[in-house]
Design a protein around this motif. Structure first.
Motif, mmCIF file in Angstrom:
data_model
loop_
_atom_site.group_PDB
_atom_site.id
_atom_site.type_symbol
_atom_site.label_atom_id
_atom_site.label_comp_id
_atom_site.label_asym_id
_atom_site.label_seq_id
_atom_site.Cartn_x
_atom_site.Cartn_y
_atom_site.Cartn_z
ATOM 1 N N LYS A 30 0.826 -1.207 0.000
ATOM 2 C CA LYS A 30 0.000 0.000 0.000
ATOM 3 C C LYS A 30 0.858 1.253 0.000
ATOM 4 O O LYS A 30 1.911 1.309 0.639
ATOM 5 C CB LYS A 30 -0.906 0.016 1.228
ATOM 6 N N HIS B 54 -3.400 5.098 -0.065
ATOM 7 C CA HIS B 54 -4.494 4.319 0.520
ATOM 8 C C HIS B 54 -4.666 4.558 2.021
ATOM 9 O O HIS B 54 -5.717 4.257 2.574
ATOM 10 C CB HIS B 54 -4.251 2.819 0.324
ATOM 11 N N SER C 137 -9.132 4.971 7.490
ATOM 12 C CA SER C 137 -7.780 4.758 6.968
ATOM 13 C C SER C 137 -6.815 5.853 7.402
ATOM 14 O O SER C 137 -5.843 6.142 6.700
ATOM 15 C CB SER C 137 -7.822 4.693 5.431
ATOM 16 N N LEU D 250 -1.706 -2.668 7.870
ATOM 17 C CA LEU D 250 -1.449 -2.651 6.428
ATOM 18 C C LEU D 250 -1.444 -4.042 5.801
ATOM 19 O O LEU D 250 -1.472 -4.177 4.583
ATOM 20 C CB LEU D 250 -0.126 -1.929 6.143
#
Length: 188
Positions: free
Chosen positions: A2, A82, A104, A186
């Protein structure tokens, strides 16, 4: 893997710990951007030393928080970010980023929340005379250090503790606890 962005306003010691974990291959992420609201912050130097792009901004140059957060959001989207990691970012995240990155965005705080939220949590703990403080990692919501707690670890306060010695103890815990927690988050 990510793409993450780290937001910082100061020295960036937690940012450096994250960089180190990524470079050692222990954190499967790519730091796509440092977002910084202080042009003199040491975090910017750290980013440049590791070839990490920086979006530096002066909040006073914008008409509103919504305006600068919209520009941050565009910078994040350009880099396909992300996940956002706050590491000593001294601003509340507003609705523009909260909506775009709901669930997030994480933050680290130098106390056992809900005790001692906000600025100078270490000084608050010393002033209160508590025997234990610690580190909290939590999701970010619209409040100040009020989001859902993800991880915590206690740090004892010795009888003759100073702000400097307690800060060092807390930073040691922060560096490994944040990395451990980010690895878990993650990998999902």
């Amino acid at each position: 893997m990510k793409n993450i962005a780290v937001f910082a306003s100061g020295s960036g010691s937690n940012f450096q710990a994250i960089i180190d974990e990524v470079e050692r291959g222990e954190l499967s992420a790519r730091i796509a951007l440092l977002v910084c609201d202080k042009q003199e912050a040491k975090a910017i130097e750290r980013a440049k030393m590791h070839n990490i792009e920086v979006f530096g901004f002066d909040p006073k140059a914008y008409g509103s928080k919504e305006e600068f957060e919209q520009e941050i959001k565009e910078e994040l989207q350009k880099r396909n970010v992300h996940f956002i990691v706050l590491a000593g970012y001294m601003r509340l995240i507003g609705p523009t980023l909260l909506r775009a990155y709901e669930g997030s965005i994480v933050n680290i705080h130098p106390s056992l929340l809900p005790s001692f939220p906000g600025k100078d949590a270490i000084g608050q703990a010393l002033l209160a005379g508590v025997k234990v403080t610690g580190v909290t990692i939590h999701y970010v919501d619209e409040g100040m250090d009020t989001g859902q707690i993800i991880a915590q670890e206690a740090v004892s306060i010795d009888q003759y503790e100073t702000k400097e010695t307690l800060t060092k103890k807390i930073q040691q815990v922060e560096h490994y606890l944040y990395s451990k927690t980010l690895k878990d988050l993650l990998s999902k």
